[in-house]
Design a protein around this motif. Structure first.
Motif, PDB file in Angstrom:
ATOM      1  N   ALA A 194       0.844  -1.199   0.000  1.00 49.49           N
ATOM      2  CA  ALA A 194       0.000   0.000   0.000  1.00 49.49           C
ATOM      3  C   ALA A 194       0.883   1.254   0.000  1.00 49.49           C
ATOM      4  O   ALA A 194       1.825   1.364   0.783  1.00 49.49           O
ATOM      5  CB  ALA A 194      -0.905   0.004   1.222  1.00 49.49           C
ATOM      6  N   SER A 196       0.070   4.005   1.061  1.00 52.98           N
ATOM      7  CA  SER A 196      -0.137   4.723   2.332  1.00 52.98           C
ATOM      8  C   SER A 196       0.924   4.347   3.375  1.00 52.98           C
ATOM      9  O   SER A 196       1.131   5.071   4.336  1.00 52.98           O
ATOM     10  CB  SER A 196      -1.536   4.431   2.874  1.00 52.98           C
ATOM     11  N   ASP A 197       1.599   3.194   3.184  1.00 54.89           N
ATOM     12  CA  ASP A 197       2.664   2.792   4.120  1.00 54.89           C
ATOM     13  C   ASP A 197       4.015   3.430   3.791  1.00 54.89           C
ATOM     14  O   ASP A 197       5.007   3.149   4.455  1.00 54.89           O
ATOM     15  CB  ASP A 197       2.845   1.260   4.089  1.00 54.89           C
ATOM     16  N   GLN A 202       4.923  10.667  -0.217  1.00 54.27           N
ATOM     17  CA  GLN A 202       3.651  11.368  -0.034  1.00 54.27           C
ATOM     18  C   GLN A 202       3.819  12.871   0.119  1.00 54.27           C
ATOM     19  O   GLN A 202       4.709  13.345   0.823  1.00 54.27           O
ATOM     20  CB  GLN A 202       2.940  10.824   1.204  1.00 54.27           C
ATOM     21  N   GLY A 205      -0.722  13.823   1.492  1.00 49.46           N
ATOM     22  CA  GLY A 205      -1.698  12.748   1.276  1.00 49.46           C
ATOM     23  C   GLY A 205      -1.862  12.311  -0.175  1.00 49.46           C
ATOM     24  O   GLY A 205      -2.788  11.564  -0.502  1.00 49.46           O
ATOM     25  N   TRP A 206      -0.967  12.776  -1.062  1.00 59.60           N
ATOM     26  CA  TRP A 206      -1.035  12.385  -2.478  1.00 59.60           C
ATOM     27  C   TRP A 206       0.300  11.778  -2.910  1.00 59.60           C
ATOM     28  O   TRP A 206       1.327  12.049  -2.297  1.00 59.60           O
ATOM     29  CB  TRP A 206      -1.350  13.611  -3.350  1.00 59.60           C
ATOM     30  N   TRP A 207       0.252  10.983  -3.960  1.00 57.50           N
ATOM     31  CA  TRP A 207       1.497  10.473  -4.555  1.00 57.50           C
ATOM     32  C   TRP A 207       1.461  10.678  -6.059  1.00 57.50           C
ATOM     33  O   TRP A 207       0.387  10.858  -6.644  1.00 57.50           O
ATOM     34  CB  TRP A 207       1.721   8.996  -4.207  1.00 57.50           C
ATOM     35  N   ALA A 270      -2.897   8.892  -1.700  1.00 60.09           N
ATOM     36  CA  ALA A 270      -2.017   7.885  -1.067  1.00 60.09           C
ATOM     37  C   ALA A 270      -2.829   7.101  -0.037  1.00 60.09           C
ATOM     38  O   ALA A 270      -2.531   7.113   1.150  1.00 60.09           O
ATOM     39  CB  ALA A 270      -0.812   8.570  -0.434  1.00 60.09           C
ATOM     40  N   SER A 271      -3.825   6.404  -0.517  1.00 58.30           N
ATOM     41  CA  SER A 271      -4.744   5.689   0.376  1.00 58.30           C
ATOM     42  C   SER A 271      -4.408   4.199   0.388  1.00 58.30           C
ATOM     43  O   SER A 271      -3.554   3.748  -0.383  1.00 58.30           O
ATOM     44  CB  SER A 271      -6.165   5.888  -0.110  1.00 58.30           C
ATOM     45  N   VAL A 272      -5.074   3.450   1.252  1.00 50.99           N
ATOM     46  CA  VAL A 272      -4.754   2.010   1.358  1.00 50.99           C
ATOM     47  C   VAL A 272      -5.110   1.245   0.091  1.00 50.99           C
ATOM     48  O   VAL A 272      -4.595   0.156  -0.131  1.00 50.99           O
ATOM     49  CB  VAL A 272      -5.490   1.345   2.549  1.00 50.99           C
ATOM     50  N   HIS A 274      -4.453   2.233  -2.909  1.00 47.47           N
ATOM     51  CA  HIS A 274      -3.501   2.506  -3.995  1.00 47.47           C
ATOM     52  C   HIS A 274      -2.244   1.697  -3.697  1.00 47.47           C
ATOM     53  O   HIS A 274      -1.647   1.852  -2.638  1.00 47.47           O
ATOM     54  CB  HIS A 274      -3.169   4.000  -4.093  1.00 47.47           C
TER      55      HIS A 274
END
Ligand SMILES: [Zn+2]
Length: 406
Positions: A194, A196-197, A202, A205-207, A270-272, A274
């Motif tokens: 993920a 998000s890890d 990031q 909150g975006w990638w 950048a959420s779980v 993605h």
């Protein structure tokens, strides 16, 4: 006579053993320095924890020096030393030519160099003291590369070729898209993590996927400036800065291209849900596959040239590309090519030397920006029927052959 030749052999063995010993000591020292730099530059670390890690690293570095030649170094000098070429921190090289002495792990602004994690993984010497803090460092690059190719090897030849193409086309993105594209290979390819890890990629909150390899780019903050860049493709002009114009809520910050290959990119959450291929699979799977595809594309329109991807005479993973030049009236020429994109030339040479020699001549192709390391790799691989050249040099060589030039 026999006595003296036995004695000579004994001397050679002793010399080789000493060489190995120095090599291992220098790798241990490099591992300790890489991990110290990672601790030094990790802004999320508490001061006490960082100090404890640096102490561990300094201890590991001291232990890497031979007993009779103890390293007299305090913490302040150690931290200073990490900001300069590494030679003064490492055990003396003796006859070992590994080029570690000139390495710089941090740039002028005190930021960690790109690909430090890969470099560390490639040279990793397990050390209990460091293992406690650094789970990512536990697996050596060669082991991770091997695990990837073990999974690939179990695929049918057709699936193998499909997986290689997917590595290049679909290394990261929303879960539902990846699952659809990887389809029948999805369950067998458990290398996704993920996004998000991964705090390093990031931005609020975006990638951002790299326009060349589609894998998350690194976000580097220096004072007021924010740079976003691909660790592998920065040298080819893939870098951005954060735009001063801010979007609204729920909109990814805008990036402005600052390099010659900085095509427009759009941020993704950048959420779980993605995901991206793990870092070693990106480095040892995605990047070489992109090199191979580029090589094929640059030779596509050339008359008398045939390029086969992952042909392998026995297995499709035997080598990556076979290039055949058949000019009428001339001898047919063939290149068997393996593409490699390692952070460290010394580690790549070592991994190649540990392989069984092939029954045919093999061409190792590296990215153009590693051109300055070709001579070193050639010297290390002497006598192995292995040529080393950059992608552009190989393209030129094949084109010359196709024009009938010797
Ligand atoms: Zn890239």
């Amino acid at each position: 006579m026999l006595q003296s030749s036995l004695f000579m052999r004994h001397l050679v063995r002793v010399a080789l053993k000493e060489c190995d010993d120095v090599r291992i000591r220098r790798e241990q020292a490099l591992t300790a320095c890489c991990l110290a730099v990672a601790a030094e530059t990790d802004t999320g670390l508490e001061t006490a924890r960082r100090a404890a890690m640096l102490m561990d690293c300094l201890g590991a570095l001291r232990a890497a020096h031979a007993p009779g030649r103890a390293l007299q170094l305090g913490m302040g000098e150690f931290r200073q030393g990490l900001r300069a070429p590494l030679a003064p921190l490492l055990p003396p090289p003796g006859d070992v030519d590994d080029q570690f002495g000139e390495l710089r792990l941090m740039d002028g602004a005190g930021l960690v160099r790109d690909a430090l994690e890969d470099l560390c993984r490639e040279h990793l010497v397990p050390q209990a003291a460091l293992d406690r803090h650094w789970p990512w460092a536990r697996v050596r690059a060669e082991q991770e590369e091997r695990r990837l190719f073990e999974v690939m090897r179990r695929l049918e030849p057709e699936e193998y070729r499909e997986a290689r193409a997917l590595l290049a086309e679909c290394p990261a993105g929303p879960l539902r898209v990846l699952r659809k594209r990887w389809d029948r290979l999805w369950m067998r390819f458990d290398f996704f993590e993920a996004v998000s890890d991964w705090p390093w990629c990031q931005l609020e909150g975006w990638w951002y996927p790299c326009p060349k390899c589609r894998w998350p780019m690194r976000v580097v903050e220096t004072g007021q400036e924010v740079e976003v860049r691909c660790e592998a493709h920065r040298a080819r002009g893939v870098h951005y800065r954060l735009s001063l114009e801010r979007g609204g809520r729920g909109v990814a910050p805008t990036l402005v291209g600052t390099g010659r290959a900085s095509e427009p990119v759009v941020g993704l959450p950048a959420s779980v849900d993605h995901l991206a291929l793990s870092r070693p699979v990106w480095r040892y799977g995605v990047l070489p596959t992109l090199l191979e595809i580029e090589l094929r594309d640059r030779l596509k329109a050339q008359a008398h040239v045939r390029v086969e991807m992952w042909p392998g005479e026995l297995r499709p993973d035997e080598y990556d590309l076979r290039i055949t030049v058949a000019v009428p009236g001339r001898r047919v020429r063939t290149w068997r090519v393996d593409a490699k994109d390692w952070a460290s030339a010394a580690a790549l040479a070592k991994a190649l030397l540990e392989r069984e020699p092939k029954p045919y001549a093999l061409c190792i192709v590296v990215p153009d920006h590693q051109g300055h390391e070709v001579a070193y790799l050639k010297a290390r691989l002497t006598g192995r029927r292995t040529k080393v050249l950059t992608l552009t040099r190989l393209v030129e060589q094949v084109k010359r052959a196709a024009r009938g030039v010797r």
